[in-house]
Design an enzyme around this catalytic site. Sequence first.
Site, PDB file in Angstrom:
ATOM      1  CD  GLU A  30      25.589 -97.848  17.187  1.00  0.00           C
ATOM      2  OE1 GLU A  30      24.551 -97.642  17.849  1.00  0.00           O
ATOM      3  OE2 GLU A  30      26.701 -97.434  17.548  1.00  0.00           O
ATOM      4  CE1 TYR A  65      -1.036-108.597  12.448  1.00  0.00           C
ATOM      5  CE2 TYR A  65       1.110-108.509  11.378  1.00  0.00           C
ATOM      6  CZ  TYR A  65       0.139-107.933  12.189  1.00  0.00           C
ATOM      7  OH  TYR A  65       0.354-106.692  12.743  1.00  0.00           O
TER       8      TYR A  65
END
Length: 373
Positions: free
Chosen positions: A193, A107
């Site tokens: 996971e 940005y």
Amino acid sequence: MEGKRSRGRSQPRPRHLLTKIKEFTRALVKDLSDGRSPEILIHRFRNYCSNPSANCYCSSDLPKGKETLTLRKETHVHRLDVLLRVLVIVQQLLQENRHGSKRDIYYMHPSIFSDQSVVDRAINDICILLQCSRHNLNVVSVGKGLVMGWLRFTEAGNMFDCINRPNTAYPVPVHVEEVKDIVSVAQYILVVEKESVFQRLANDQFCNTNHCIVITGRGYPDISTRRFLGLLVDTLHIPVYCLVDCDPYGFDILSTYRFGSLQMAYDAKFLRVPEIIWLGAFPLDSEKYHLPQQCLLPLTAEDKRKTEAMLQRCYLEREAPQWRLELQLMLERGVKFELEALSVHELSFLSTEYIPSKIQDMCYECEYGLRKM
């Protein structure tokens, strides 16, 4: 149990990196002043190739080629512009002893960078040029990993006492290099996971019943989660297991923990955890644990393409042939399933039956030298 860290390179000091940046930019300016087009040599790394039968050198951690960036090539001009702009930002972060995220950097020049992936590539190029890791540049990711269990540590002087509330989730530290005073009585580390499985274990008070540490990267693990896991393994010297869905993406996440990612192959030896043991889920678990047909989903065309591509990775043939057989079996069966499907038996089946029985089997196989996973 206490210990000292052994994994990882010595940490380059900001002053050393600033000197390298100064020398690099000075050489660029001299080339331009002399009317020459600067040539920037960037080594290329990979942690696998797609020829499992080849006598390759992917496991050597040495460069596998090089790329030369020059202003003489029109396609390189924008890339060099991005690299130098990011290098200036990194220099400022190091000089001011501040940290910034990749998104922060994007940005600062969004109209020039155009896409986050452009910044990511520049950061990786800078790491290769300066021979350092991303965190050495004071560029950090927004942490997304979670940890709970029988563990206590400090980060930058702040105490994280998971032991007092072993089933409460704590964020994985972002500044892993500042983690000190690790203490644990855990018997093993369990990597899961997904956050949904992590929360299932927390709700079932899994860490009360099983003296362990549970970590999740909430999908593909970020750098902080992988570094923190490596630090715990090196410090505590206890087994580390991994539990993923029986699908191509679960297997890819498992492989990222053990072998590293292709995108950051230049840093793979500092991020991978070769000690990790695949606990499940395996293709035949659907039969072993009597999952109904409704719990099994057909592999999509994209699933099949991804699986076939992963089967070609050389490290599976060389270092984990049993993993490759399981992956091949999943492709042949043509179905996948999630860990949560085990809840068809009872809500806490994963915590009370599946994981304990899997770990018991692993311990038996280790004791008698049968384990190949």
